[in-house]
Enzyme design. Structure first.
Site, PDB file in Angstrom:
ATOM      1  CD  GLU B 317       2.944  -3.663   7.779  1.00  0.00           C
ATOM      2  OE1 GLU B 317       3.238  -2.462   7.879  1.00  0.00           O
ATOM      3  OE2 GLU B 317       1.905  -4.155   8.246  1.00  0.00           O
ATOM      4  CB  CYS B 410      -4.326   0.743   8.975  1.00  0.00           C
ATOM      5  SG  CYS B 410      -3.496  -0.831   8.699  1.00  0.00           S
TER       6      CYS B 410
END
Lengths: 656, 656
Positions: B317, B410
């Site tokens: 990421e 998230c």
């Protein structure tokens, strides 16, 4: 003359394959001989030290102890992966192919010592995988991630190699007992009715059948090929994996016979297809043959890099979408290039078509060979076609440096086994005669026709073939004309023969006599290559190629250390060729002309309205391109295979 | 008039920031009002159900039980991640901002119920994270992956929001006890002298200082900012992670003050920089300010997508290299867009410069908003700028579909808290007056100057600002002119004022009277945008933009379902505009002309010599582009933001 081919693929007499590996194939000089020398003297020779240091051999010794064998008080397993044993098996296979080619007492002794370790580690019931024997859990309960059949496959391949190289049954007996164990465990209604998360055992079982004539092995391979694709590996999320890649990862989403595209983990997909191609060859199954042909075409046309490398995504080491071929983030695992060669070779034998060996050539000289350092002891796992200048400063960046060994060390011994068995991929025999698929100085032959090849390939396109031994009556000698070559001539005893290649082959058919000389001349001027309009990643770029070699710009070779990311290529300027015997072990470089881009304005937003502020590259500078396979053997710096073309007008760099 | 700004960032009187969030900021109509309505009525309202279904609330209840609290017989922890609690905290923060804006008894009751759960779950010593309380191991021993400070940060932010929204100290006391626990544990010579693998607590501690005036919180934030970058998080390989991403992953490779480029996990990097910017504002530290300015410029100039999205790599990421901005494999996590907005907003306050709000606008309308489904209950975690037609058939492909919730959830509550607090990002006050950073119908004001804004932005570029309340004496009213706009006019009470924007602002300075009307007109013809020559992924392409919106082609809108991957854009053809009130909640579409490419020859090698076989696209067809933020809300199909330009001559498609 050696009449039993000693390489890894040996179709039975009953196989439908029109081509068989040549009984005699010896590489004796030139480019590949040097790479095979380094493989033997450095990589293979140092293999046992590496396997000792990484704990792989200790695992086998531990498993051989009584408490290791019954699992009561397991010794400590060394290494991070369930498949540590396979590194040993692959080294062993490589060493055996090397011995088959060139006897070496020291290596032979090393081989027998490791065979002894493996034999001692095997359980009474035939089971063999030290991870589970040393406390890793219950065998055959984690088919997804456990790699037990994968390791079994590599053991079987090592045993076949050991048998073909030495004539000994010592390791083949271990493999046979392991295979018997598999027959007792796997199948409908048996203890386990599913497949391994990592294909590999399929092609191994076919080769074990070819070696032992025991048809149960072929049947088990067919069971594994057909069982896959029905979602029987239910979840990809397992120990140590916090995400689920989905069933495509291990090709459990669609049966091979129905699949229309290669998908998921590239090595898994291609090992599976190699096994399916072997099965199609031995069974003549038309549906399976159609499937492997279809999937090979999908791979070659939409998911293969210019280097022959495959597997675009770092994420799950996967094939991506069609035309998803990023240069910078190419994963292009070395093992995937090897798997592609394995698959293509089986297709070449199954179909007799030259295009499979075209791709093998491209992959061998580029996507595969880049994975092996020139020193024989450093490796690339990931083989990008573009590295930016600062990437190597990132400690987490896998594609930055050559590495002496890996925590997941699948690639180095895989390179070793391919280089050790490389002569096997050079020539075949068919009903009509001898086929030369790859060009390397050496001796090749079968069915009574033996030839000596002399060539400076890939640096020069002249291949001289002298007939040494002839059969009675007429035979064909077929020479592959690579698809990259647009101008080739063939001469027999000094007389040029007319006619273009047919389906990639130039043939001479006659009653040969010893001393007959066939000379193939492949023109190999340097050339610029572009990608089709759907390959987004390299739009507006060209790559330099010459002969079978893809070239790249490394920063260190450019004037003033110019960063290859700071220039555009002038496509109108001529390309030049220079022989550099002392550079990178001896290479031919290609000279080109670049036009430096103006530096970016620091901090500026990098997007602008079309037609405004087009970059204006500067005056031409001389660039030097080296073969891609030799990159990353000197100081770190930027590298590019694909170069933006000056003058394309939009986004690259304008020619004013 | 409400004079205490209720948003998430409230610099103290001692902060060096020239701008402060406006005391009054209410969005009352138009584009964002509708998105905020859906956020309140659907996303926020359904949050507790989602958190119940995913087990997050059960974790809090279990931790509140005696055996959960002393760890003797832990209850089962639900969820796959150590940071499950943070989903609750973020929902809670979002709900509080919503309550601050629009009282709602039902939501207020839900909030108090969750506050009660959290308070009950807190350990006697102030510690709070249910993962470790419910048997996950010893607190403060896994700083790398444990996310304990990350969760603490989100709890603190929720408590600040709760306090600002309700005036209650109930959750603030929990946060205070947790902070006291942190003060007792962290620091040189204390139990733990390192940082959290995931930054977040830094900005939270600064805000807690701003709320409580307790300077220990500011000092602890500074400790965390300065401690990072010294390799104190020694290994990235931890439970559940079989590879090591290196210290760059969590920005532990280089101290913030020395870093020259944004690097590693994008959300971690940007949460850290938001905290560093807060710290620079409160301390006036020039080195820290220089660092955050330098790193913001690096991000904006080399690592930001046209949509404002950041974080190119699926792998870890992460931000990638400079100019590594693939459209198809853009990771571009929704949370990273939010983190970028958080960082930019703090920079806007710290510097007073308009460019930060330029990037906020771009990110809000594109890279951020694409993450939230139009229905308020489906989400994208990954926000690519290109989806090929068959990607959605891949079960493992994260970027294929909107998803109701995620195992790692998230993003959804992060979207909720940004939308709920969105008015906070619209306007500021400075010493000289009121600044309008973003344009949405509503009321904005501070320091005695209150204005009403009416606009149909982003569909129309006219912004009418009517003065409602005035201070004594002259004041400035500053309106941001976005960088995308090349033609703007400002009129006061019908009279056009001369002069171009200065540093991105158009200003009227005078003694305003109620009823004074300032009208800003931003020309927003549709336009084609190209990327700089170093952005490899989109060379030879253009994107369609209009106003602050990036557009895309979705397959479903094209004639005959034409795949956007099968065409080139005709850059000479005019772009047209069409208002479509019933499409995708009401959008303005842009019409363009495409030229279909000939289909690929099946199975053909996709590379060819330069100058041969250039693709010849067919006759023009009308294309319809929709705003990128609205993509993937209808049937699956291909999508492209960047379109190859017909006529670029090399690799894209030739205009014959």
């Amino acid at each position: 003359m050696n009449t039993a081919p000693s390489g890894p693929v040996r179709p039975t007499a009953g196989a439908v394959s029109p081509l068989r590996p040549a009984a005699l194939a010896r590489v004796e000089g030139g480019f590949w001989a040097e790479r095979r020398r380094v493989n033997a003297e450095v990589s293979l020779a140092e293999g046992p030290e590496r396997l000792e240091a990484a704990g792989n051999l200790a695992n086998l010794r531990a498993a051989a102890l009584p408490n290791g064998r019954d699992g009561a008080e397991p010794a400590h397993f060394a290494g991070d992966f369930q498949f540590q044993d396979s590194d040993v098996h692959k080294w062993l296979e490589a060493a055996c192919w090397q011995l088959a080619d060139s006897p070496d007492g020291e290596l032979a002794a090393e081989v027998e010592a490791v065979v002894g370790l493996i034999a001692a580690a095997q359980r009474e019931d035939g089971y063999l995988q030290t991870y589970y024997q040393l406390g890793g859990g219950e065998p055959w309960t984690e088919l997804g991630w456990g790699h037990e059949l994968y390791c079994a496959g590599h053991l079987i391949q090592a045993a076949v190699a050991h048998h073909r190289a030495t004539g000994s049954d010592r390791l083949l007996r271990v493999a046979g007992r392991l295979a018997d164990h598999l027959h007792s465990v796997f199948g409908p209604g048996r203890q386990v009715d599913t497949v391994c998360g990592h294909p590999e055992v399929e092609t191994a079982l076919v080769e074990l059948y070819r070696t032992t004539s025991d048809r149960r092995h072929l049947d088990l391979a067919r069971y594994f090929v057909d069982r896959r694709g029905h979602g029987s590996l239910s979840s990809g999320a397992d120990r140590g994996h916090d995400r689920d890649p989905g069933p495509e990862y291990w090709q459990d989403h669609t049966p091979v016979r129905e699949a229309t595209e290669v998908a998921g983990h590239a090595v898994r997909q291609l090992y599976l297809l190699a096994g399916a191609a072997d099965l199609a060859a031995e069974t003549g199954d038309p549906g399976l043959r159609a499937a492997v042909e279809r999937l090979w075409r999908d791979m070659a046309a939409t998911k293969t890099y210019l280097t022959g490398a495959v597997g675009s995504r770092h994420d799950w080491e996967a094939f991506g979408d069609a035309h998803e071929l990023p240069a910078d983030r190419a994963y292009a695992e070395t093992c995937a290039a090897i798997a592609s060669i394995h698959f293509s070779w089986r297709m070449a034998l199954l179909t007799g078509e030259a295009r499979y060996s075209d791709l093998i050539e491209r992959t061998l000289f580029n996507g595969f060979l880049a994975g092996a350092g020139l020193d024989g002891r450093t490796w690339l796992y990931v083989n990008p076609l573009h590295r930016r200048a600062r990437s190597h400063e990132r400690p987490g960046d896998q594609s930055a440096h050559r590495t002496p060994w890996f925590r997941c060390a699948c690639c180095p011994p895989n390179v070793m086994r391919l280089l050790a068995s490389l002569p096997h991929y050079m020539a075949t025999t068919g009903a009509d005669g001898l086929y030369l698929h790859q060009y390397a100085t050496g001796v090749y032959g079968g069915d009574g026709l033996t030839v000596r090849v002399v060539t400076d390939y890939p640096w020069d396109g002249t291949v001289t073939v002298t007939v040494e031994e002839t059969p009675a009556g007429p035979k064909s000698l077929a020479l592959r004309v690579p698809a990259w070559c647009t101008r080739s001539t063939l001469a027999l005893n000094g007389t040029v023969l007319d006619g273009p290649p047919e389906s990639g082959w130039l043939r001479v058919t006659r009653a040969f006599a010893p001393g007959d000389t066939v000379r193939l001349a492949l023109a190999m001027p340097p050339r610029l290559t572009v990608a089709g309009p759907r390959v987004d990643a390299v739009r507006g770029c060209a790559a330099i190629e010459r002969g079978p070699l893809v070239y790249c710009l490394e920063q260190t070779d450019q004037p003033g250390g110019l960063d290859p990311d700071d220039l555009a290529l002038d496509p109108a300027a001529p390309l030049t060729v220079d022989s550099r015997p002392h550079l990178l072990g001896g290479v031919v470089t290609v000279g080109a002309t670049g036009r430096p881009l103006t530096p970016d304005e620091p901090g500026a937003w990098p997007y602008r309205p079309l037609g405004t502020g087009e970059p204006r590259p500067g005056a031409g500078v001389g660039l030097t391109a080296v073969p891609y396979y030799a990159w990353a053997n000197r100081e770190a710096g930027a590298m590019r295979v694909w170069l933006p073309l000056a003058g394309s007008g939009t986004g690259a760099a304008d020619d004013q």
